[in-house]
Design an enzyme around this catalytic site. Sequence first.
Site, PDB file in Angstrom:
ATOM      1  NE  ARG A 268      -3.843  -2.193   0.136  1.00  0.00           N
ATOM      2  CZ  ARG A 268      -4.787  -2.362  -0.752  1.00  0.00           C
ATOM      3  NH1 ARG A 268      -4.866  -1.559  -1.801  1.00  0.00           N
ATOM      4  NH2 ARG A 268      -5.652  -3.348  -0.626  1.00  0.00           N
TER       5      ARG A 268
ATOM      6  CD  GLU B 266     -13.153  -6.973  -5.132  1.00  0.00           C
ATOM      7  OE1 GLU B 266     -11.946  -7.292  -5.169  1.00  0.00           O
ATOM      8  OE2 GLU B 266     -13.684  -6.293  -6.022  1.00  0.00           O
TER       9      GLU B 266
ATOM     10  CD  GLU C 102      -8.571  -8.482  -3.628  1.00  0.00           C
ATOM     11  OE1 GLU C 102      -8.477  -8.934  -2.469  1.00  0.00           O
ATOM     12  OE2 GLU C 102      -8.490  -7.271  -3.894  1.00  0.00           O
TER      13      GLU C 102
ATOM     14  CD  GLU D 160     -12.896   3.910   2.356  1.00  0.00           C
ATOM     15  OE1 GLU D 160     -12.484   2.773   2.094  1.00  0.00           O
ATOM     16  OE2 GLU D 160     -12.144   4.892   2.497  1.00  0.00           O
TER      17      GLU D 160
ATOM     18  CD  GLU E 104      -6.510  -6.094  -7.226  1.00  0.00           C
ATOM     19  OE1 GLU E 104      -6.657  -6.273  -8.459  1.00  0.00           O
ATOM     20  OE2 GLU E 104      -7.465  -5.953  -6.450  1.00  0.00           O
TER      21      GLU E 104
ATOM     22  CB  ALA F  12     -10.990  -5.886   0.817  1.00  0.00           C
TER      23      ALA F  12
END
Length: 193
Positions: free
Chosen positions: A73, A102, A106, A129, A153, A85
Amino acid sequence: MSEIGDRPESWPVVSSVDVHRDGWVVALRADDLRRPEHPDEEPFRRLVMEHPGASIVLALDEQGRALCIQQYRHPAQMSFVELPAGICDVPGEDPLEVAKRELREEAEFEASSWTHLLSVWASPGITGERHHLYFARGLSPVSRGDFALEHEEAEMVTFWTPFDDLYAAVLDGRVTDAPIALAVLTARARGLA
């Protein structure tokens, strides 16, 4: 106050200016607002990050292991242990459907049992959010279909860990991503894991 709880409320916005909006999922705007009972007071500014929200999945297999992801991140300059997520980026889409999507895209799994753990505001002082956290069981492998992993990802690592080890890692500060911590603590508090 008779009962503790959040309540809807909206203060008057005098003006609103886009600081950044480029058609991507997130935008930033500056709102000038006033306290409701003080209409003659000078407006004050608050920055608002617009974000459609996200769904997060704590998935456990039959051995009591949690499906985790290690992902970089950039804003934090960290590689975090996280859960599958994704952003609620289709207007009107049910957050549970986002969670299912997801988990498939993922981690290449689907689940036969889903429990809503909780929905929380990520950081209400700066953004609207919301995070929708789910608990999934009855896992089976499935193809991610035509979804292609890109950018961060494409580098993420998926792994299994005993739930008790993940719980301990949250409690002692080795796993610090807020959604995974909330999901793990809530699942334990509810006796799901």
